[in-house]
Design a protein around this motif. Structure first.
Motif, PDB file in Angstrom:
ATOM      1  N   LEU A 104       6.202   7.281  -0.962  1.00  0.00           N
ATOM      2  CA  LEU A 104       7.810   6.884  -0.748  1.00  0.00           C
ATOM      3  C   LEU A 104       7.821   5.458  -1.191  1.00  0.00           C
ATOM      4  O   LEU A 104       9.286   4.936  -1.037  1.00  0.00           O
ATOM      5  CB  LEU A 104       8.016   7.013   0.793  1.00  0.00           C
ATOM      6  N   ARG A 105       7.167   4.704  -1.596  1.00  0.00           N
ATOM      7  CA  ARG A 105       7.334   3.217  -2.150  1.00  0.00           C
ATOM      8  C   ARG A 105       8.653   3.192  -2.886  1.00  0.00           C
ATOM      9  O   ARG A 105       9.398   2.267  -2.546  1.00  0.00           O
ATOM     10  CB  ARG A 105       6.315   2.512  -2.767  1.00  0.00           C
ATOM     11  N   ASP A 106       8.495   3.887  -4.035  1.00  0.00           N
ATOM     12  CA  ASP A 106       9.674   3.541  -5.046  1.00  0.00           C
ATOM     13  C   ASP A 106      10.990   3.697  -4.503  1.00  0.00           C
ATOM     14  O   ASP A 106      12.045   3.382  -4.730  1.00  0.00           O
ATOM     15  CB  ASP A 106       9.442   4.626  -6.207  1.00  0.00           C
ATOM     16  N   LYS A 107      11.248   5.074  -3.809  1.00  0.00           N
ATOM     17  CA  LYS A 107      12.561   5.482  -2.979  1.00  0.00           C
ATOM     18  C   LYS A 107      12.550   4.289  -2.083  1.00  0.00           C
ATOM     19  O   LYS A 107      14.017   3.779  -1.880  1.00  0.00           O
ATOM     20  CB  LYS A 107      12.375   6.705  -2.220  1.00  0.00           C
TER      21      LYS A 107
ATOM     22  N   ARG B 144      12.009   1.240  -1.981  1.00  0.00           N
ATOM     23  CA  ARG B 144      12.112  -0.268  -2.647  1.00  0.00           C
ATOM     24  C   ARG B 144      13.454  -0.055  -3.260  1.00  0.00           C
ATOM     25  O   ARG B 144      14.314  -1.144  -3.070  1.00  0.00           O
ATOM     26  CB  ARG B 144      11.313  -0.407  -3.892  1.00  0.00           C
ATOM     27  N   SER B 145      14.129   0.989  -3.693  1.00  0.00           N
ATOM     28  CA  SER B 145      15.509   1.012  -4.346  1.00  0.00           C
ATOM     29  C   SER B 145      16.754   1.374  -3.441  1.00  0.00           C
ATOM     30  O   SER B 145      17.721   1.481  -3.644  1.00  0.00           O
ATOM     31  CB  SER B 145      15.463   1.803  -5.595  1.00  0.00           C
ATOM     32  N   ASN B 146      16.335   1.973  -2.067  1.00  0.00           N
ATOM     33  CA  ASN B 146      17.239   2.612  -1.193  1.00  0.00           C
ATOM     34  C   ASN B 146      18.251   1.681  -0.990  1.00  0.00           C
ATOM     35  O   ASN B 146      19.602   1.975  -1.075  1.00  0.00           O
ATOM     36  CB  ASN B 146      16.434   2.930   0.110  1.00  0.00           C
ATOM     37  N   PRO B 147      18.273   0.475  -0.456  1.00  0.00           N
ATOM     38  CA  PRO B 147      19.436  -0.526  -0.087  1.00  0.00           C
ATOM     39  C   PRO B 147      20.464  -0.710  -1.386  1.00  0.00           C
ATOM     40  O   PRO B 147      21.448  -0.869  -1.044  1.00  0.00           O
ATOM     41  CB  PRO B 147      18.684  -1.566   0.254  1.00  0.00           C
ATOM     42  N   ALA B 148      19.732  -0.685  -2.493  1.00  0.00           N
ATOM     43  CA  ALA B 148      20.640  -0.913  -3.680  1.00  0.00           C
ATOM     44  C   ALA B 148      22.006   0.086  -3.695  1.00  0.00           C
ATOM     45  O   ALA B 148      23.076  -0.071  -4.329  1.00  0.00           O
ATOM     46  CB  ALA B 148      19.861  -0.705  -4.978  1.00  0.00           C
ATOM     47  N   MET B 149      21.619   1.232  -3.071  1.00  0.00           N
ATOM     48  CA  MET B 149      23.020   2.163  -3.101  1.00  0.00           C
ATOM     49  C   MET B 149      24.029   1.752  -2.371  1.00  0.00           C
ATOM     50  O   MET B 149      25.203   2.001  -2.279  1.00  0.00           O
ATOM     51  CB  MET B 149      22.606   3.529  -2.551  1.00  0.00           C
ATOM     52  N   PHE B 150      23.557   0.685  -1.416  1.00  0.00           N
ATOM     53  CA  PHE B 150      24.769   0.026  -0.303  1.00  0.00           C
ATOM     54  C   PHE B 150      25.081  -1.424  -0.691  1.00  0.00           C
ATOM     55  O   PHE B 150      25.552  -2.113  -0.048  1.00  0.00           O
ATOM     56  CB  PHE B 150      24.073   0.241   0.784  1.00  0.00           C
ATOM     57  N   GLY B 151      24.538  -1.786  -2.068  1.00  0.00           N
ATOM     58  CA  GLY B 151      24.842  -3.195  -2.570  1.00  0.00           C
ATOM     59  C   GLY B 151      24.030  -4.333  -1.971  1.00  0.00           C
ATOM     60  O   GLY B 151      24.217  -5.392  -2.072  1.00  0.00           O
ATOM     61  N   LEU B 152      22.906  -3.609  -1.403  1.00  0.00           N
ATOM     62  CA  LEU B 152      21.789  -4.565  -0.659  1.00  0.00           C
ATOM     63  C   LEU B 152      20.938  -4.872  -1.804  1.00  0.00           C
ATOM     64  O   LEU B 152      20.639  -4.129  -2.746  1.00  0.00           O
ATOM     65  CB  LEU B 152      21.336  -4.165   0.758  1.00  0.00           C
TER      66      LEU B 152
ATOM     67  N   ASP C   7      16.646  -4.897  -3.238  1.00  0.00           N
ATOM     68  CA  ASP C   7      15.902  -3.996  -3.359  1.00  0.00           C
ATOM     69  C   ASP C   7      14.842  -4.610  -2.156  1.00  0.00           C
ATOM     70  O   ASP C   7      14.694  -5.926  -1.837  1.00  0.00           O
ATOM     71  CB  ASP C   7      15.011  -3.966  -4.389  1.00  0.00           C
ATOM     72  N   VAL C   8      14.131  -3.620  -1.516  1.00  0.00           N
ATOM     73  CA  VAL C   8      12.982  -4.173  -0.631  1.00  0.00           C
ATOM     74  C   VAL C   8      11.954  -4.814  -1.395  1.00  0.00           C
ATOM     75  O   VAL C   8      11.219  -4.285  -2.453  1.00  0.00           O
ATOM     76  CB  VAL C   8      12.180  -2.954   0.302  1.00  0.00           C
ATOM     77  N   PRO C   9      11.290  -6.073  -1.098  1.00  0.00           N
ATOM     78  CA  PRO C   9      10.404  -6.775  -1.908  1.00  0.00           C
ATOM     79  C   PRO C   9       9.138  -6.163  -1.855  1.00  0.00           C
ATOM     80  O   PRO C   9       8.721  -5.751  -0.758  1.00  0.00           O
ATOM     81  CB  PRO C   9      10.554  -8.340  -1.501  1.00  0.00           C
TER      82      PRO C   9
ATOM     83  N   GLU D 284       0.819  -1.130  -0.092  1.00  0.00           N
ATOM     84  CA  GLU D 284       0.175  -0.018   0.014  1.00  0.00           C
ATOM     85  C   GLU D 284       0.964   1.194  -0.068  1.00  0.00           C
ATOM     86  O   GLU D 284       2.314   1.120   0.463  1.00  0.00           O
ATOM     87  CB  GLU D 284      -0.745  -0.071   1.098  1.00  0.00           C
ATOM     88  N   PRO D 285       0.312   2.303  -0.212  1.00  0.00           N
ATOM     89  CA  PRO D 285       1.266   3.715  -0.372  1.00  0.00           C
ATOM     90  C   PRO D 285       1.597   3.674   1.137  1.00  0.00           C
ATOM     91  O   PRO D 285       1.174   3.591   2.409  1.00  0.00           O
ATOM     92  CB  PRO D 285       0.130   4.606  -0.799  1.00  0.00           C
ATOM     93  N   VAL D 286       2.891   4.344   1.175  1.00  0.00           N
ATOM     94  CA  VAL D 286       3.712   4.559   2.292  1.00  0.00           C
ATOM     95  C   VAL D 286       3.894   6.252   2.350  1.00  0.00           C
ATOM     96  O   VAL D 286       4.655   6.769   1.270  1.00  0.00           O
ATOM     97  CB  VAL D 286       5.007   4.061   2.601  1.00  0.00           C
ATOM     98  N   TYR D 287       3.482   6.860   3.251  1.00  0.00           N
ATOM     99  CA  TYR D 287       3.389   8.176   3.499  1.00  0.00           C
ATOM    100  C   TYR D 287       4.271   8.725   4.680  1.00  0.00           C
ATOM    101  O   TYR D 287       4.146   7.935   5.532  1.00  0.00           O
ATOM    102  CB  TYR D 287       2.035   8.982   3.595  1.00  0.00           C
TER     103      TYR D 287
END
Length: 192
Positions: free
Chosen positions: A173-176, A178-186, A188-190, A157-160
């Motif tokens: 904020l879901r897209d951000k 989801r992809s945040n951990p990729a900046m650290f080599g982890l 994506d949040v499923p 669901e949407p996360v605000y």
């Protein structure tokens, strides 16, 4: 749990625990229930958006640092984890938390964890809770293990933000997230 920048001791021999026979109240499960009570709604000054569920999108990670190459001072450079919260327990020194512009060593005791807010918490709180930057120093130990539980909101669901200003259109904020951990080599949040 030890607060960053403290020794964790409340007195000379107490190890930060209440004195013998002192009962510290805490949350309680309802009698006959195997579930904790539902969390309270965030206060109005934080926008009143409900906290998202997190169990299915959170995960454990175990890092084992064997004897590390001696020419590297840091096993992990300064970073934040890109999650809502990281719960960490370490078996040996090396973790350093960045507090007030400097790296401070932090070690957990056998029965302690450290809670480190990540950039998702910063976004959800409207910047009121900054991400805790940290690094791992190479102390050239024979063995060091860190167990981390990365807490992420479920993205079904949407996360605000909890801190949206009145009249402001909330931003999902879901897209951000989801992809945040990729900046650290982890990973994506499923999205489950």
């Amino acid at each position: 749990m030890r607060r960053p920048g403290t020794s964790g001791r409340a007195g000379p021999r107490s190890r930060g625990r209440p004195a013998a026979g002192v009962r510290v109240p805490g949350p309680r499960r309802p009698p006959g229930s195997d579930r904790w009570p539902a969390p309270r709604r965030p206060p109005a000054q934080l926008g009143g958006h409900k906290a998202p569920p997190f169990e299915a999108a959170s995960y454990l990670q175990l890092n084992n640092y064997a004897v590390a190459d001696s020419d590297r001072d840091l096993l992990q450079d300064k970073h934040e984890d890109g999650h809502l919260v990281t719960v960490i327990h370490t078996t040996a020194p090396g973790l350093e938390l960045w507090l007030d512009g400097e790296a401070r060593p932090m070690q957990t005791a056998a029965d302690e964890v450290i809670l480190m807010p990540g950039s998702v918490f910063t976004d959800l709180s409207g910047g009121r809770v900054p991400a805790l930057y940290h690094q791992v120093r190479n102390l050239r130990l024979a063995d060091r293990t860190a167990l981390m539980y990365f807490v992420n909101p479920e993205l079904t669901e949407p996360v605000y933000s909890w801190a949206a200003e009145p009249g402001q259109t909330p931003v999902d904020l879901r897209d951000k997230i989801r992809s945040n951990p990729a900046m650290f080599g982890l990973p994506d949040v499923p999205t489950l």
